[in-house]
Design a protein around this motif. Structure first.
Motif, PDB file in Angstrom:
ATOM      1  N   GLY A 160      -5.974  10.164 -70.412  1.00 30.75           N
ATOM      2  CA  GLY A 160      -5.809  11.255 -69.457  1.00 30.75           C
ATOM      3  C   GLY A 160      -4.485  11.216 -68.716  1.00 30.75           C
ATOM      4  N   ILE A 161      -3.522  10.488 -69.250  1.00 25.61           N
ATOM      5  CA  ILE A 161      -2.218  10.381 -68.616  1.00 25.61           C
ATOM      6  C   ILE A 161      -1.343  11.518 -69.141  1.00 25.61           C
ATOM      7  N   VAL A 184       7.664   7.430 -72.806  1.00 24.65           N
ATOM      8  CA  VAL A 184       6.848   6.811 -73.849  1.00 24.65           C
ATOM      9  C   VAL A 184       7.649   6.882 -75.143  1.00 24.65           C
ATOM     10  N   ILE A 185       7.880   5.725 -75.761  1.00 26.91           N
ATOM     11  CA  ILE A 185       8.670   5.662 -76.989  1.00 26.91           C
ATOM     12  C   ILE A 185       7.770   5.257 -78.151  1.00 26.91           C
ATOM     13  N   PHE A 217      -4.444  -1.711 -66.951  1.00 28.27           N
ATOM     14  CA  PHE A 217      -3.445  -1.237 -66.009  1.00 28.27           C
ATOM     15  C   PHE A 217      -3.600   0.256 -65.810  1.00 28.27           C
ATOM     16  N   GLU A 218      -3.549   0.668 -64.571  1.00 26.11           N
ATOM     17  CA  GLU A 218      -3.551   2.083 -64.254  1.00 26.11           C
ATOM     18  C   GLU A 218      -2.109   2.563 -64.246  1.00 26.11           C
ATOM     19  N   ILE A 235       5.507  12.927 -61.655  1.00 27.49           N
ATOM     20  CA  ILE A 235       6.800  13.538 -61.907  1.00 27.49           C
ATOM     21  C   ILE A 235       7.364  13.958 -60.559  1.00 27.49           C
ATOM     22  N   GLN A 236       8.431  13.305 -60.154  1.00 31.16           N
ATOM     23  CA  GLN A 236       9.000  13.578 -58.847  1.00 31.16           C
ATOM     24  C   GLN A 236       9.938  14.769 -58.875  1.00 31.16           C
ATOM     25  N   GLN A 237      10.586  14.962 -59.971  1.00 31.85           N
ATOM     26  CA  GLN A 237      11.459  16.117 -60.147  1.00 31.85           C
ATOM     27  C   GLN A 237      11.687  16.260 -61.643  1.00 31.85           C
ATOM     28  N   GLU A 238      12.164  17.393 -62.050  1.00 37.45           N
ATOM     29  CA  GLU A 238      12.383  17.617 -63.475  1.00 37.45           C
ATOM     30  C   GLU A 238      13.309  16.542 -64.039  1.00 37.45           C
ATOM     31  N   GLY A 239      12.894  15.951 -65.156  1.00 38.13           N
ATOM     32  CA  GLY A 239      13.696  14.922 -65.791  1.00 38.13           C
ATOM     33  C   GLY A 239      13.466  13.537 -65.226  1.00 38.13           C
TER      34      GLY A 239
END
Length: 138
Positions: free
Chosen positions: A102-103, A85-86, A70-71, A76-80
């Motif tokens: 590389g993510i 990832v947990i 899976f790609e 990040i569209q905006q801060e927060g």
């Protein structure tokens, strides 16, 4: 009829099974969880599932990312407002997988950093999930 193997969850499903086999919701960002063999691994998995079911995040497949199936479109569209990832413990296996692929730009939390001790059991008090969600989202 063309099957492009793209799930509605934006993963690249190379299974040939298409959208009908992917659990999804309308959340903009994904959550990925460690599923390690301990209480904190199970907590991370249950936390991700609950965040998905409550439409805060859309659950992604961490194993599929690790396998290169899976790609991940980590935008990040905006801060927060970013993928989550947990990891269960400070070894941070899932974070390492994402970095090796590389993510970048994801939010990362470690369950043990919330005062939960790693134990050799799958058992945990379910109230922990609500407490963690309150801490993560507020």
């Amino acid at each position: 009829m063309t099957n492009n193997n793209t799930c509605s969850c934006s993963c690249n499903c190379n299974t040939g099974e298409g959208n009908s086999k992917c659990v999804t919701n309308l959340a903009e960002n994904k959550v990925y969880a460690c599923g390690g063999a301990s209480n904190v691994g199970m907590i991370s998995l249950e936390l991700a599932k609950t965040l998905h079911l409550e439409n805060h995040y859309k659950m992604g497949c961490a194993s599929g990312v690790a396998a290169g199936e899976f790609e991940v479109e980590n935008i990040i569209q905006q801060e927060g407002n970013q993928d989550l990832v947990i990891d269960g413990c400070p070894i941070s296996c899932l974070q390492k997988i994402f970095e090796q692929k590389g993510i970048e730009g994801f939010k990362h939390i470690i369950v043990t950093e919330f005062g939960i001790h790693k134990e050799a059991t799958f058992d945990f008090d379910p109230v922990i999930i609500k407490q963690l969600i309150d801490k993560i989202l507020h």
